[in-house]
Design a protein around this motif. Structure first.
Motif: not given
Length: 200
Positions: A4-23
């Motif tokens: 959870t701690d890791k995700f708290e830190m990267i929430a603002n920058t999480y939506d990268t083109p790669e992650r959007i494509q995999v989603a």
């Protein structure tokens, strides 16, 4: 839930083109398993910034976005507000720490979430209790990958062993298949993803 701690830190920058494509490929794969879902309520479990669940909003009556990271949930709240979405709600909650007996759903889907969960049998048992009778749990995750070595995530899953574990918990009509291969997909390694559908 794990990391959870890791995700708290990267929430603002999480939506990268790669992650959007995999989603997108993940939500398309989930959609193939939906039956009469327009009248059904779903939970996007471990939803992150809601990349998968947002793609499926029109397929369900409602979607509850559930995550242990408040910052991730805040990202979804912003999207719900920006797009005036009326059939979505959010909940910041940790199934590994607390019990939520009044939560029920017809569909639960989780995309690349299981690999972050320490005690997967415990959490899968909790999710079984949340499902309505005949409800579906759909899992999208990585196949077992010996090239991935990590202290913070599982290195994927063996579909047969996962099916056996879920059968023991009480899930039935379990079916799974590999549906996607990608380069540098999993901790910098080439990897494949599977989808598993099960019923309570």
């Amino acid at each position: 839930m794990g990391n959870t701690d890791k995700f708290e830190m990267i929430a603002n920058t999480y939506d990268t083109p790669e992650r959007i494509q995999v989603a997108k490929v993940s939500s398309d794969a989930i959609r193939e398993y939906l039956v009469d879902a327009n009248s059904k309520n779903a939970i996007d479990f471990g939803c992150g910034t809601g990349l998968v669940g947002m793609n499926l909003l029109n397929d369900f009556n409602s979607v509850l976005f559930l995550d242990t990271s408040q910052n991730m949930i805040n990202q979804i709240k912003q999207k719900i507000s920006d797009f005036n979405i009326e059939n979505a709600a959010t909940l910041c909650f940790d199934f590994e720490k607390e019990d939520l007996s009044d939560l029920h759903a017809d569909y639960i889907f989780m995309a690349q979430v299981l690999l972050h969960i320490n005690d997967i049998e415990f959490v899968l048992s909790r999710l079984f209790d949340v499902l309505n009778e005949g409800g579906h749990l759909i899992i999208v995750d990585f196949n077992k990958n010996e090239k991935v070595v990590s202290d913070i995530v599982h290195n994927g899953f063996d579909q047969v062993k996962l099916t056996d574990l879920m059968t023991k918990i009480g899930y039935r009509d379990i079916q799974s298949k590999t549906f996607y291969n990608g380069s540098k997909l999993f901790m910098g390694q080439d990897a494949s993803m599977f989808i598993l559908d099960s019923q309570r």
